[in-house]
Design a protein around this motif. Structure first.
Motif, PDB file in Angstrom:
ATOM      1  N   LYS A  62      21.987 -38.404  78.584  1.00 49.13           N
ATOM      2  CA  LYS A  62      21.868 -39.426  77.218  1.00 49.13           C
ATOM      3  C   LYS A  62      23.196 -39.101  76.694  1.00 49.13           C
ATOM      4  CE  LYS A  62      18.745 -37.575  75.149  1.00 49.13           C
ATOM      5  NZ  LYS A  62      17.127 -36.611  74.443  1.00 49.13           N
ATOM      6  N   GLY A 250      25.623 -46.157  59.156  1.00 51.52           N
ATOM      7  CA  GLY A 250      24.278 -46.512  59.532  1.00 51.52           C
ATOM      8  C   GLY A 250      23.127 -45.608  60.575  1.00 51.52           C
ATOM      9  N   TYR A 251      24.682 -44.783  61.261  1.00 54.83           N
ATOM     10  CA  TYR A 251      24.474 -43.904  62.727  1.00 54.83           C
ATOM     11  C   TYR A 251      23.821 -43.096  61.653  1.00 54.83           C
ATOM     12  CZ  TYR A 251      27.248 -47.715  65.370  1.00 54.83           C
ATOM     13  OH  TYR A 251      27.439 -48.427  66.169  1.00 54.83           O
ATOM     14  N   ASP A 252      22.575 -42.229  63.391  1.00 59.19           N
ATOM     15  CA  ASP A 252      22.457 -41.519  63.072  1.00 59.19           C
ATOM     16  C   ASP A 252      22.536 -40.134  63.295  1.00 59.19           C
ATOM     17  OD1 ASP A 252      20.456 -41.326  65.371  1.00 59.19           O
ATOM     18  OD2 ASP A 252      19.057 -42.934  64.756  1.00 59.19           O
ATOM     19  N   SER A 254      21.412 -38.973  66.410  1.00 55.03           N
ATOM     20  CA  SER A 254      20.863 -38.853  67.998  1.00 55.03           C
ATOM     21  C   SER A 254      21.642 -38.781  69.032  1.00 55.03           C
ATOM     22  CB  SER A 254      19.549 -40.138  67.765  1.00 55.03           C
ATOM     23  OG  SER A 254      20.041 -40.980  67.704  1.00 55.03           O
ATOM     24  N   PHE A 256      21.595 -41.654  69.879  1.00 52.05           N
ATOM     25  CA  PHE A 256      22.023 -43.062  70.002  1.00 52.05           C
ATOM     26  C   PHE A 256      23.489 -43.338  69.757  1.00 52.05           C
ATOM     27  CE2 PHE A 256      17.395 -43.918  70.938  1.00 52.05           C
ATOM     28  CZ  PHE A 256      17.270 -44.225  71.619  1.00 52.05           C
ATOM     29  N   PHE A 257      23.458 -42.582  68.864  1.00 53.28           N
ATOM     30  CA  PHE A 257      25.155 -42.565  68.171  1.00 53.28           C
ATOM     31  C   PHE A 257      25.949 -41.945  68.842  1.00 53.28           C
ATOM     32  CE2 PHE A 257      27.580 -38.442  65.579  1.00 53.28           C
ATOM     33  CZ  PHE A 257      28.533 -39.457  65.106  1.00 53.28           C
ATOM     34  N   ASN A 259      26.137 -41.141  72.672  1.00 59.22           N
ATOM     35  CA  ASN A 259      27.101 -42.722  73.103  1.00 59.22           C
ATOM     36  C   ASN A 259      27.365 -43.717  72.146  1.00 59.22           C
ATOM     37  OD1 ASN A 259      24.677 -44.245  72.835  1.00 59.22           O
ATOM     38  ND2 ASN A 259      23.316 -43.511  74.458  1.00 59.22           N
ATOM     39  N   SER A 260      26.942 -44.163  71.791  1.00 55.78           N
ATOM     40  CA  SER A 260      28.059 -45.253  70.855  1.00 55.78           C
ATOM     41  C   SER A 260      29.580 -44.909  70.776  1.00 55.78           C
ATOM     42  CB  SER A 260      27.368 -45.575  69.595  1.00 55.78           C
ATOM     43  OG  SER A 260      26.020 -45.744  69.548  1.00 55.78           O
TER      44      SER A 260
ATOM     45  N   GLU B   6      13.629 -46.503  64.787  1.00 53.91           N
ATOM     46  CA  GLU B   6      14.971 -46.804  65.040  1.00 53.91           C
ATOM     47  C   GLU B   6      16.044 -46.254  65.235  1.00 53.91           C
ATOM     48  OE1 GLU B   6      15.192 -50.456  61.388  1.00 53.91           O
ATOM     49  OE2 GLU B   6      17.234 -50.431  62.357  1.00 53.91           O
ATOM     50  N   ASN B   7      16.798 -47.076  65.279  1.00 52.17           N
ATOM     51  CA  ASN B   7      18.419 -45.964  65.434  1.00 52.17           C
ATOM     52  C   ASN B   7      19.260 -46.991  65.842  1.00 52.17           C
ATOM     53  OD1 ASN B   7      16.601 -44.490  67.720  1.00 52.17           O
ATOM     54  ND2 ASN B   7      16.876 -43.119  66.800  1.00 52.17           N
ATOM     55  N   ARG B   8      20.361 -46.604  65.059  1.00 57.06           N
ATOM     56  CA  ARG B   8      20.986 -47.402  65.271  1.00 57.06           C
ATOM     57  C   ARG B   8      22.407 -47.282  66.400  1.00 57.06           C
ATOM     58  NH1 ARG B   8      24.162 -51.603  61.897  1.00 57.06           N
ATOM     59  NH2 ARG B   8      23.265 -50.667  60.417  1.00 57.06           N
ATOM     60  N   SER B   9      22.415 -48.677  66.989  1.00 54.68           N
ATOM     61  CA  SER B   9      23.252 -47.791  68.192  1.00 54.68           C
ATOM     62  C   SER B   9      24.294 -48.797  69.011  1.00 54.68           C
ATOM     63  CB  SER B   9      22.393 -47.507  69.594  1.00 54.68           C
ATOM     64  OG  SER B   9      22.280 -47.913  70.810  1.00 54.68           O
ATOM     65  N   PHE B  10      25.988 -49.407  69.186  1.00 51.94           N
ATOM     66  CA  PHE B  10      26.280 -49.788  69.675  1.00 51.94           C
ATOM     67  C   PHE B  10      26.524 -50.744  68.398  1.00 51.94           C
ATOM     68  CE2 PHE B  10      25.917 -47.026  73.585  1.00 51.94           C
ATOM     69  CZ  PHE B  10      27.140 -46.712  73.546  1.00 51.94           C
ATOM     70  N   GLY B  11      26.489 -50.356  67.267  1.00 52.08           N
ATOM     71  CA  GLY B  11      26.737 -51.605  66.053  1.00 52.08           C
ATOM     72  C   GLY B  11      25.115 -52.381  66.564  1.00 52.08           C
ATOM     73  N   GLY B  12      23.899 -52.098  66.967  1.00 51.46           N
ATOM     74  CA  GLY B  12      23.288 -52.588  67.177  1.00 51.46           C
ATOM     75  C   GLY B  12      21.581 -52.299  66.581  1.00 51.46           C
ATOM     76  N   GLN B  14      18.734 -50.172  68.802  1.00 50.97           N
ATOM     77  CA  GLN B  14      17.353 -49.516  68.942  1.00 50.97           C
ATOM     78  C   GLN B  14      15.862 -49.440  68.451  1.00 50.97           C
ATOM     79  OE1 GLN B  14      17.626 -49.324  72.452  1.00 50.97           O
ATOM     80  NE2 GLN B  14      15.754 -49.412  72.221  1.00 50.97           N
ATOM     81  N   MET B  60      15.735 -46.257  78.063  1.00 49.79           N
ATOM     82  CA  MET B  60      16.798 -46.525  77.516  1.00 49.79           C
ATOM     83  C   MET B  60      17.228 -45.987  76.536  1.00 49.79           C
ATOM     84  SD  MET B  60      13.920 -46.577  73.374  1.00 49.79           S
ATOM     85  CE  MET B  60      13.610 -45.035  73.138  1.00 49.79           C
ATOM     86  N   THR B  61      17.005 -44.267  77.005  1.00 49.27           N
ATOM     87  CA  THR B  61      18.191 -43.436  76.313  1.00 49.27           C
ATOM     88  C   THR B  61      19.261 -43.303  77.596  1.00 49.27           C
ATOM     89  OG1 THR B  61      15.878 -41.303  77.856  1.00 49.27           O
ATOM     90  CG2 THR B  61      16.219 -42.171  75.374  1.00 49.27           C
ATOM     91  N   GLN B  66      22.939 -50.456  76.280  1.00 51.54           N
ATOM     92  CA  GLN B  66      22.904 -50.781  75.017  1.00 51.54           C
ATOM     93  C   GLN B  66      24.530 -51.108  75.008  1.00 51.54           C
ATOM     94  OE1 GLN B  66      21.498 -47.932  76.131  1.00 51.54           O
ATOM     95  NE2 GLN B  66      19.746 -48.299  74.987  1.00 51.54           N
TER      96      GLN B  66
END
Lengths: 274, 274
Positions: A62, A250-252, A254, A256-257, A259-260, B6-12, B14, B60-61, B66
């Motif tokens: 991930k 805004g990133y948490d 996870s 998702f943070f 890999n961003s 909801e997770n912030r991801s690459f500025g957008g 998820q 998604m993961t 993304q």
């Protein structure tokens, strides 16, 4: 060392190995990404230390590191976060025992038998990687949460072994946090003087870091009170430590943070390792 | 429609949603990635249909979409692969029942009550997405394995609804494969004439695809005998269908394959949707 799995990934190879560990007294598993460049000769190594509850697998699947490691020609090592197995002590809590080794050498029962993740990362796994994989002696280290704590504390205490350093949402000041005091007292005992060598902020105060340091932290992280980014940011500023703490809007906490910003961290290490 | 996460991801953003589905007669879950550009106005949509055993979560993961969707300003929708829940028929096999809807409308008992994934994707979820998310009426579709089958068959039968098409390791000829004959007979019955409208190769023969088509397939895929890339490649060549089937050296069937080529597929769709 036994190959558990191998997958082609971005022109390179994503491998998972297991091996008997003398340090931890059990079988250990780790993942290694070898970029396409490793087919032509040894490449630098980026160590990624994972957080609470993770194994070698979470960031491997991930974290999104392979694409960037392939571009820049870095191997990436994903160790496990603790010893494992039926004979290894554990705790019902998610944040103690298996999955929560905290990158220390435990000195207290029942943990001291197997929980030696500090020596495992610094010495044993390093030797195994250097002896068996097509890597050269240039090492960067990063990690997430408990693994960010591990990366910073291990690098600061072993500046001769690591050439670049970054972290994602690290636990920065575990001697002052419930993510830290619980584990350090369980693994090392109640004498808090023994905890200081596992506290990134205190180590930075004492040693600094020889180069610059990159830390990313999400402003929407649900664990900000436990991570205490302000402790590290304050100490970096006081000490005039080269580097940057980036508060990412805004990133948490996870992946998702993680890999961003994987691209930025791999670039950061590649620029300092190549 | 309820927000599950909801997770912030690459500025957008998820997002994961659940909603009651009239089509499937149960609560359904899907994921939606909204790129940064969606804050300023409606963006095109890329549909990603997943393979056997998957939910909305796997790609998604682990798919790595993304980053590229953020760059190109595409929303990405990740539907589930079947109806779910205690009241929904299932089978002990991994490749029938829950997690294996095969993107058909079942006509046989016990499946026909809930297993209507074709209508769910083509009509109901499309309406929900169009009505509730900041997207515009430009749609690309892709998918992996069973989801590649779904993407191609749905696009070819609904060329007015989709503007771009690609697939990762699709099941290309299910009427001639154990990944297909088993499910089509269970869901649709033994009259094989009803199967043809769910076979990518047969549909391509009948309709062609109005634009060009991108298919990636790993040469080291452990399921090549079931996927039958040669059937689709043969039909594309016979029909002079614009597009390309890329045999990717050494890649297997995993998400390490999918995410290695996610960039190319998102670029492919963005070039045709923007």
């Amino acid at each position: 060392m036994e190959v558990i799995s191998e997958n082609r990934s971005f022109g390179g190879r994503q491998l998972v190995y297991s091996h008997p560990s003398n340090t931890c007294g059990c079988e250990m598993t780790f993942a290694a990404y070898l970029p396409p460049q490793a087919a032509d000769g040894p490449v630098p190594v980026l160590w990624y230390l994972s957080g609470l509850t993770c194994t070698h697998e979470n960031a491997m699947t991930k974290g999104g590191f392979q694409e960037h490691a392939a571009k820049h020609g870095l191997a990436v090592i994903f160790p496990d976060t603790s010893p494992r197995g039926d004979g290894v002590s554990d705790d019902e809590a998610y944040d103690l025992g298996q999955g929560a080794g905290f990158y220390v050498n435990a000195t207290r029962n029942p943990w001291r038998t197997h929980y030696r993740m500090y020596d495992y990362i610094v010495s044993e796994l390093r030797s195994i990687v250097m002896d068996n994989l097509p890597v050269r002696d240039r090492h960067g280290i990063t990690g997430h949460s408990m693994g960010g704590h591990g990366a910073i504390t291990i690098a600061l205490r072993n500046a001769g072994l690591f050439d670049s350093l970054s972290a994602f949402a690290p636990i920065t000041n575990p001697t002052q946090s419930d993510w830290g005091r619980k584990q350090l007292s369980a693994y090392l005992g109640d004498d808090e003087s023994s905890w200081a060598e596992h506290d990134a902020t205190l180590l930075l105060q004492e040693y600094g870091w020889k180069s610059d340091l990159l830390v990313d932290q999400g402003s929407g992280d649900q664990f900000l009170d436990l991570l205490k980014p302000e402790a590290l940011a304050d100490m970096m500023a006081r000490r005039r430590q080269p580097g940057q703490v980036r508060m990412q809007d805004g990133y948490d906490h996870s992946y998702f943070f993680v890999n961003s910003f994987a691209r930025d961290h791999v670039q950061w290490h590649a620029a300092r390792l190549n």
